[in-house]
Design a protein around this motif. Sequence first.
Motif, mmCIF file in Angstrom:
data_model
loop_
_atom_site.group_PDB
_atom_site.id
_atom_site.type_symbol
_atom_site.label_atom_id
_atom_site.label_comp_id
_atom_site.label_asym_id
_atom_site.label_seq_id
_atom_site.Cartn_x
_atom_site.Cartn_y
_atom_site.Cartn_z
ATOM 1 N N LEU A 13 -0.875 -2.476 11.476
ATOM 2 C CA LEU A 13 -1.745 -1.711 10.591
ATOM 3 C C LEU A 13 -2.854 -1.030 11.377
ATOM 4 C CD1 LEU A 13 -2.084 -4.393 7.775
ATOM 5 C CD2 LEU A 13 -0.691 -2.319 7.691
ATOM 6 N N VAL A 38 -7.462 -0.490 4.351
ATOM 7 C CA VAL A 38 -7.370 -1.555 5.359
ATOM 8 C C VAL A 38 -8.646 -1.661 6.184
ATOM 9 C CG1 VAL A 38 -6.120 -2.374 7.392
ATOM 10 C CG2 VAL A 38 -4.877 -1.273 5.519
ATOM 11 N N LEU A 48 -7.983 -5.974 2.261
ATOM 12 C CA LEU A 48 -7.406 -4.833 1.553
ATOM 13 C C LEU A 48 -8.299 -4.555 0.352
ATOM 14 C CD1 LEU A 48 -3.630 -5.895 1.566
ATOM 15 C CD2 LEU A 48 -4.827 -4.453 3.232
ATOM 16 N N GLU A 62 0.613 -0.538 -1.036
ATOM 17 C CA GLU A 62 0.222 -1.580 -0.075
ATOM 18 C C GLU A 62 0.907 -2.914 -0.346
ATOM 19 O OE1 GLU A 62 -1.767 1.574 0.850
ATOM 20 O OE2 GLU A 62 -2.467 0.734 -1.052
#
Length: 277
Positions: A67, A73, A83, A90
């Motif tokens: 990520l 994020v 998150l 997601e």
Amino acid sequence: SSGAAHINTTYFATATGRINNNCSVPNITVQPTTPATTCSGVGVQTISVSTTGSGLTYSWRKGGVALTNGGVVSGQGTATLVLTGATTAEAGSYDVVVSGTCSSSVTSTAVTVTVNPTPTITAQPVARTVCQNTPNSFTVATSVGSPTYQWQYATSPITTWTNTNSLVGVTGSTSNTLSWMVTPLSHTNLNFRCIVTGANGCATTSNVALLNVNPTPTVGSVSANQAICIGGFPDDDITVSSANGTIQWQQADNTGFTANLTNLGTNSTTLPLAEIG
């Protein structure tokens, strides 16, 4: 005898270097746990690990792909991934690869992030202008199954929203259509919206619709009747003492105003002699 003497020879090698007694291999002592389910676009989900080891680095992954911090994020490169406002995009499987200076990396167990969709509103309520004491309604539609509805209202300018359940004169506060049999003038300039909630508990709020209620026209006293001879003319203008709304004078050959009906005059409380035939 005179043979050659036996010689025992010992060989050894010497190695020099530095032993790092402070180096320990990476180890995950507490595996990540599944975060609470959220609704799309709202809420915060955190995933954490506890570790031991030297010079540790963390690489969080979704579906095996590393990520990048930004948008939803944050926390990539640390022991806790965050998150914020995750959408259904997601949702998926997350793990972390922990690396150290002493040995190869170690990968955590994977956890599943679940994000429930919010209802999609397919038809929004729209602003309405109606006459006082006439029927009226606002309607909302959604494609989600088994939804619940809650209509709300607010005065203008909007500061606080209140459920319409206690608003006098309305029905359908918890249905897809909010209705009035007769719309009171006191409801003019009220704003209305509907909160649509799906079976999964996720909600979407509709657009705001403004209600404008026009008052019922009123007319004051009309000036006295005038009797004239055939071929003669009225003695004075015809007037109405007061009125609200648009004024339209009319002339007809009978009191029911069905025979030879003709519009006269302008938007005025006075019909001048010149307009009277």
